[in-house]
Write a protein that holds these residues in place. Structure first.
Motif, PDB file in Angstrom:
ATOM      1  N   UNK A 139       0.800  -1.211   0.000  1.00 44.02           N
ATOM      2  CA  UNK A 139       0.000   0.000   0.000  1.00 44.02           C
ATOM      3  C   UNK A 139       0.841   1.272   0.000  1.00 44.02           C
ATOM      4  N   UNK A 140       0.444   2.196  -0.815  1.00 42.03           N
ATOM      5  CA  UNK A 140       1.108   3.489  -0.904  1.00 42.03           C
ATOM      6  C   UNK A 140       0.287   4.281  -1.891  1.00 42.03           C
ATOM      7  N   UNK A 141       0.353   5.598  -1.804  1.00 43.60           N
ATOM      8  CA  UNK A 141      -0.378   6.406  -2.774  1.00 43.60           C
ATOM      9  C   UNK A 141       0.618   7.316  -3.454  1.00 43.60           C
ATOM     10  N   UNK A 144       1.093  12.517  -7.930  1.00 47.65           N
ATOM     11  CA  UNK A 144       1.791  13.394  -8.872  1.00 47.65           C
ATOM     12  C   UNK A 144       0.848  14.536  -9.221  1.00 47.65           C
ATOM     13  N   UNK A 145       1.199  15.299 -10.228  1.00 50.05           N
ATOM     14  CA  UNK A 145       0.405  16.477 -10.563  1.00 50.05           C
ATOM     15  C   UNK A 145      -1.036  16.111 -10.948  1.00 50.05           C
ATOM     16  N   UNK A 146      -1.236  14.966 -11.630  1.00 51.53           N
ATOM     17  CA  UNK A 146      -2.590  14.571 -12.036  1.00 51.53           C
ATOM     18  C   UNK A 146      -3.444  14.209 -10.811  1.00 51.53           C
ATOM     19  N   UNK A 179      -3.275   1.443  -4.508  1.00 50.84           N
ATOM     20  CA  UNK A 179      -2.296   1.021  -5.517  1.00 50.84           C
ATOM     21  C   UNK A 179      -2.689   1.506  -6.914  1.00 50.84           C
ATOM     22  N   UNK A 180      -3.987   1.414  -7.238  1.00 53.29           N
ATOM     23  CA  UNK A 180      -4.408   1.751  -8.607  1.00 53.29           C
ATOM     24  C   UNK A 180      -4.752   3.217  -8.828  1.00 53.29           C
ATOM     25  N   UNK A 181      -4.916   3.959  -7.747  1.00 48.61           N
ATOM     26  CA  UNK A 181      -5.415   5.334  -7.855  1.00 48.61           C
ATOM     27  C   UNK A 181      -4.546   6.181  -8.787  1.00 48.61           C
ATOM     28  N   UNK A 182      -3.228   6.051  -8.664  1.00 52.54           N
ATOM     29  CA  UNK A 182      -2.338   6.849  -9.520  1.00 52.54           C
ATOM     30  C   UNK A 182      -2.518   6.526 -11.000  1.00 52.54           C
TER      31      UNK A 182
END
Ligand code: SF4
Length: 218
Positions: A139-141, A144-146, A179-182
């Motif tokens: 898990x991590x988020x 970035x700019x988006x 995990x998928x959010x980015x």
């Protein structure tokens, strides 16, 4: 927006992304499942177009795909392989420094902890989070700019900087989406929710969006 709508938003974006290009580092992670490649290709991707990063990564990994082989290359050889990614001279230096540290301090293995990754030259929170999430599926988020722009536009959060966004999302966003959010938001941000004048008229999540700060749209 109602915080609960994040479930619908993630579901809709996940169903749409196959139509869009997959961000380069997601592609690397899916094809290689190798934290070293995720790390190096993310370093190459900073301030660089995805197509350029993709070609540069392929050329570089053909010459070396592990820290020890990479350190066997001279700075000039790395520059030649990765040109024309942005800041190619600095990145070549950083890649050598990273590989040196991986060999001398981490037994040639890429660390799976954000705090350790941040000690590597040229590695910031975005890169560290991508390695942890895509390289190790932990898990991590990765903000970035988006991710920062779209989460605020939606009205899901109200933050000033990407670092603040990461902190708030860690508290608010259900962990199963971390995990998928980015990847979802990067694809979406490149194709529809563009920085200047987003395509709101074609947006599949428009009815959930507060459009905070959107002055001009298409
Ligand atoms: S409605 Fe517009 S601002 Fe909101 S998410 Fe969609 S494209 Fe972005």
């Amino acid at each position: 927006m109602k915080a609960d709508n994040i479930h619908k938003i993630v579901r809709i974006l996940a169903s749409q992304t196959p139509k869009w290009d997959v961000p380069i580092v997601t592609l690397v992670a899916e094809t290689s499942n190798d934290p070293f490649k995720v790390l190096i290709s993310t370093v190459l991707s900073l301030r660089t177009k995805d197509e350029t990063t993709s070609e540069a990564s392929k050329r570089l990994f053909k010459l070396a795909d592990n820290p020890s082989d990479m350190l066997g290359l001279t700075e000039k050889e790395i520059i030649k392989a990765i040109y024309p990614v942005g800041f190619y001279k600095t990145k070549a230096k950083n890649i050598r420094s990273i590989c040196h540290d991986l060999l001398s301090k981490y037994g040639s293995k890429v660390p799976d902890e954000i705090d350790e990754l941040l000690k590597l030259k040229g590695v910031g929170r975005k890169t560290a989070n991508l390695v942890v999430t895509l390289g190790y599926n932990k898990p991590g988020i990765c903000v970035d700019t988006h991710v920062h722009r779209i989460s605020n536009r939606l009205g899901y959060i109200k933050t000033k900087t990407p670092d603040e966004t990461e902190t708030v999302l860690r508290k608010k966003l259900p962990e199963k989406y971390w995990v998928d959010y980015n990847s979802l938001l990067v694809s979406f941000g490149q194709h529809l929710c563009r920085p200047i004048s987003p395509f709101c008229s074609r947006c599949p999540i428009e009815k959930y969006c507060d459009r905070v700060g959107v002055i001009k749209s298409r």
